[in-house]
Design a protein around this motif. Structure first.
Motif, PDB file in Angstrom:
ATOM      1  N   TYR A   1      -8.237   0.129  -1.728  1.00  0.00           N
ATOM      2  CA  TYR A   1      -7.560  -0.569  -0.631  1.00  0.00           C
ATOM      3  C   TYR A   1      -8.355  -1.808  -0.213  1.00  0.00           C
ATOM      4  CZ  TYR A   1      -4.452   3.466  -0.025  1.00  0.00           C
ATOM      5  OH  TYR A   1      -3.510   4.442  -0.220  1.00  0.00           O
TER       6      TYR A   1
ATOM      7  N   LEU B   1      -4.983  -4.675 -10.805  1.00  0.00           N
ATOM      8  CA  LEU B   1      -5.033  -3.218 -10.745  1.00  0.00           C
ATOM      9  C   LEU B   1      -5.475  -2.611 -12.074  1.00  0.00           C
ATOM     10  CD1 LEU B   1      -1.825  -2.565  -8.622  1.00  0.00           C
ATOM     11  CD2 LEU B   1      -4.197  -2.176  -7.920  1.00  0.00           C
TER      12      LEU B   1
ATOM     13  N   ALA C   1       1.489  -0.613  -8.665  1.00  0.00           N
ATOM     14  CA  ALA C   1       0.457   0.367  -8.304  1.00  0.00           C
ATOM     15  C   ALA C   1       0.892   1.790  -8.625  1.00  0.00           C
ATOM     16  CB  ALA C   1       0.122   0.243  -6.816  1.00  0.00           C
ATOM     17  N   THR C   2       2.100   2.137  -8.247  1.00  0.00           N
ATOM     18  CA  THR C   2       2.539   3.517  -8.453  1.00  0.00           C
ATOM     19  C   THR C   2       2.700   3.830  -9.943  1.00  0.00           C
ATOM     20  OG1 THR C   2       4.022   5.197  -7.525  1.00  0.00           O
ATOM     21  CG2 THR C   2       5.062   3.216  -8.378  1.00  0.00           C
TER      22      THR C   2
ATOM     23  N   ALA D   1      -4.624   7.309  -4.073  1.00  0.00           N
ATOM     24  CA  ALA D   1      -5.512   6.191  -4.400  1.00  0.00           C
ATOM     25  C   ALA D   1      -6.840   6.298  -3.655  1.00  0.00           C
ATOM     26  CB  ALA D   1      -4.834   4.861  -4.050  1.00  0.00           C
TER      27      ALA D   1
ATOM     28  N   LEU E   1      -1.023   4.176 -11.240  1.00  0.00           N
ATOM     29  CA  LEU E   1      -1.649   5.379 -10.695  1.00  0.00           C
ATOM     30  C   LEU E   1      -1.086   6.640 -11.327  1.00  0.00           C
ATOM     31  CD1 LEU E   1      -1.765   4.393  -6.937  1.00  0.00           C
ATOM     32  CD2 LEU E   1      -3.721   5.265  -8.204  1.00  0.00           C
TER      33      LEU E   1
ATOM     34  N   LEU F   1      -8.651   3.878 -10.104  1.00  0.00           N
ATOM     35  CA  LEU F   1      -7.718   3.743  -8.986  1.00  0.00           C
ATOM     36  C   LEU F   1      -7.532   5.039  -8.210  1.00  0.00           C
ATOM     37  CD1 LEU F   1      -4.780   1.713 -10.665  1.00  0.00           C
ATOM     38  CD2 LEU F   1      -6.625   0.825  -9.219  1.00  0.00           C
ATOM     39  N   ARG F   2      -7.704   6.156  -8.901  1.00  0.00           N
ATOM     40  CA  ARG F   2      -7.228   7.425  -8.344  1.00  0.00           C
ATOM     41  C   ARG F   2      -8.367   8.372  -8.006  1.00  0.00           C
ATOM     42  NH1 ARG F   2      -1.709  10.171 -10.464  1.00  0.00           N
ATOM     43  NH2 ARG F   2      -1.789  12.112  -9.255  1.00  0.00           N
TER      44      ARG F   2
ATOM     45  N   TRP G   1       0.799  -1.216   0.000  1.00  0.00           N
ATOM     46  CA  TRP G   1       0.000   0.000   0.000  1.00  0.00           C
ATOM     47  C   TRP G   1       0.841   1.279   0.000  1.00  0.00           C
ATOM     48  CZ3 TRP G   1      -4.810  -1.057   3.598  1.00  0.00           C
ATOM     49  CH2 TRP G   1      -5.665  -1.933   2.927  1.00  0.00           C
TER      50      TRP G   1
ATOM     51  N   PHE H   1       0.546   3.210  -3.163  1.00  0.00           N
ATOM     52  CA  PHE H   1      -0.734   3.870  -3.419  1.00  0.00           C
ATOM     53  C   PHE H   1      -0.818   5.254  -2.774  1.00  0.00           C
ATOM     54  CE2 PHE H   1      -1.419  -0.598  -3.861  1.00  0.00           C
ATOM     55  CZ  PHE H   1      -2.504  -0.808  -4.693  1.00  0.00           C
TER      56      PHE H   1
END
Length: 432
Positions: free
Chosen positions: A131, A387, A181-182, A126, A185, A396-397, A119, A122
Motif C-alpha cells: 500500500y 505491481l 492488482a486483483t 495484500a 494477487l 504482493l501477498r 486499493w 487489494f
C-alpha cells in the motif's frame, strides 16, 4: 465589501464545503469496504482508508498536483512542485476564482478517492508495505498524468473530452488499477472450488455497507456539484439534480436486476447500483438533461450487477467489485455524453460538442471513446509494470497463514472485533 469580493468569498466557501464533502467520502469507503469484507479483516480494511488519504495528501502536495495542473506540455505538468508558483504555473485552473490552497484541497479529495478505489482490488490479501509503495507511485505516475490529459491542459482536454467530475479521471483509473492488482494477487483462499466455480464470501456487516453507501451518496454532491467551483449562476443546482436522479435510478434498477437474475432483492447489489450510477453520472452531470441522467443511472446500476457476476464466474476475485462499480460504470458514464450531451449545456460548460441524439453526429462519441481507451491503456500498463516488479521483489501477498488468521491480527497485532475473535480476550471474563 463590494460585489466581486462577496462573490469570491461565496465561491471560496462553496469550494471549501465541497472539499469537506469529498474528503468525507473516505469515511463512506471505510464503512462500505469494511462491511463488505470479513470480520477478521475489518479493522485493516477501515484503517487503510486513513493511510490512503494520508499518502495521497503528502504525495499529491509534493508532486502530483504539479504533474496534473502545473504548466508543462500535452502529456504532463512540469512546474508547481510543493504548490510553488504563480498564476501562470497553474493556468489550467485559472477559470476558478478561489485561492490555490482551496483548489488543491478540492482536487486532493478526488485523488484520494481514486486511490481508495484502487486499493479495493487489494482487499483481504495484500501486504501493508505494498500500500505504501503502490500508493506513492499511483499518486506520482498514474493518477496525475491522466488528470493532466483531461483537466490540466493535456491532449484529451484539447480535443474536447467531456468528463466534468471524473468518471474516467477518478473512477476508471482507480478501477483499472484495482483490476490489475486483483489479477496479479490471485483470488482469496477459498473463493473458488477446484472446478473454478465461485463461493460466496459474504461481508460481515450489511448495515455498515448501507451506511457507507449513503455517506458516499451525500459526499457525491460535493464531488459533482462542487466541481462548478462557483455559486453565482446557480449551475451547481442542475449538477446536483442530475446526480441525485441518477443515483435513485441506479438503486431501483440494480435491485430489480438482482431480483430477476438471482431471485433475491440483494441489498449489497442495491448499494452498488447507487454507486455505479453515481460513477456514471460523474462525467455527464453537467452535460445532460435530468431525463438522460435517469437513463444513465439505470443502465449503470443494472449493467454493473451483471458484470460483477460475469467477472466472478471468469475467475476474477474482486472483493468489493471495484472494477464493475467504478470501471464499467465509469466507461458507461464517459461514453454517455457522446449520446446525451445537450446543446444548451455544452454551451454553458464550453466543453466539447452536443451528442448524437441532438444531431451532433459521432464526433463527441469518438472523442469520449478515445479518452476512455487512452486512459485505460496507460493506467493498465503502468499499474501492471509497477505491481509486477513489486510481486517479483518484495511480493504482493501475505502468507497463507496470515491470510487465514486475518490481516487485523497479522498486520496490526489486534482484531477489529476482539470480543468475537481474540481467544485471549474471550478467556478473561470481565469483572467490575
Amino acid at each position: 465589501m463590494d460585489e466581486k469580493m462577496l462573490a469570491a468569498g461565496l465561491d471560496a466557501l462553496w469550494v471549501m464545503v465541497s472539499a469537506i464533502l469529498v474528503i468525507s467520502m473516505q469515511a463512506g469507503f471505510a464503512l462500505l469496504e469494511a462491511g463488505s469484507t470479513r470480520m477478521k479483516n475489518s479493522g485493516h480494511v477501515a484503517g487503510k482508508q486513513i493511510l490512503s488519504f494520508a499518502i495521497a495528501s503528502l504525495v499529491f502536495w509534493a508532486v502530483g498536483f504539479a504533474i496534473a495542473f502545473g504548466a508543462g506540455n500535452r502529456l504532463i505538468g512540469m512546474e508547481g512542485w510543493f504548490l510553488q508558483g504563480d498564476e501562470k504555473t497553474f493556468a489550467s485552473l485559472s477559470w476558478a476564482n478561489v485561492p490555490l490552497s482551496l483548489k488543491f484541497l478540492f482536487q486532493l479529495g478526488f485523488a484520494g478517492v481514486s486511490l481508495a478505489i484502487a486499493w479495493g482490488g487489494f482487499a483481504e490479501r495484500a501486504k501493508l508495505s505494498v500500500y505504501f509503495l503502490f500508493g506513492t507511485i499511483f499518486m506520482i505516475a498514474i493518477y496525475p498524468v491522466i488528470g493532466h490529459w483531461v483537466w490540466g491542459g493535456g491532449w484529451l482536454g484539447e480535443i474536447g473530452m467531456q468528463d466534468f467530475a471524473g468518471s474516467t479521471v477518478v473512477h476508471l483509473q482507480g478501477a483499472i488499477a484495482a483490476l490489475i492488482a486483483t489479477m496479479l494477487l490471485g483470488p482469496r483462499i477459498g473463493k473458488f472450488n477446484k472446478d473454478k466455480t465461485p463461493n460466496v464470501i459474504p461481508g460481515h456487516n450489511q448495515v455498515y455497507t448501507v451506511i457507507g453507501g449513503l455517506i458516499l451518496w451525500i459526499g457525491w454532491f460535493g464531488f459533482n456539484a462542487g466541481s462548478t467551483m462557483a455559486v453565482g449562476d446557480g449551475f451547481f443546482g442542475h449538477v446536483a439534480l442530475t446526480t441525485n436522479l441518477a443515483a435513485a435510478a441506479g438503486a431501483v434498477a440494480a435491485i430489480l436486476t438482482a431480483k430477476i437474475m438471482i431471485g433475491k432483492a440483494d441489498i449489497p447489489a442495491m448499494v452498488n447500483g447507487v454507486l455505479a450510477a453515481l460513477v456514471a453520472i460523474t462525467a455527464a452531470c453537467a452535460f445532460v438533461e435530468p431525463w438522460a441522467a435517469v437513463v444513465i443511472g439505470a443502465v449503470a446500476g443494472s449493467f454493473t450487477f451483471w458484470t460483477s457476476i460475469y467477472l466472478e464466474r471468469k475467475g476474477i476475485d474482486d472483493p468489493i467489485y471495484a472494477f464493475s462499480v467504478h470501471g464499467i460504470a465509469g466507461i458507461i458514464g464517459t461514453i454517455s455524453t457522446g449520446f446525451f450531451a445537450a446543446p444548451r449545456l455544452v454551451e454553458i460548460t464550453g466543453v466539447g460538442k452536443e451528442g448524437l441524439l441532438y444531431g451532433g453526429g459521432f464526433h463527441q462519441l469518438i472523442v469520449q471513446t478515445v479518452g476512455v481507451l487512452g486512459a485505460a491503456i496507460y493506467v493498465a500498463a503502468v499499474s501492471f509494470i509497477v505491481l509486477f516488479v513489486l510481486k517479483k521483489t518484495i511480493g504482493l501477498r501475505v502468507t497463507a497463514e496470515q491470510e487465514i488468521s486475518g490481516l487485523d491480527i497479522s498486520e496490526h497485532g489486534s482484531y477489529g472485533y476482539p470480543e468475537q475473535l481474540d481467544p485471549a480476550y474471550q478467556s478473561k471474563p470481565l469483572t467490575q
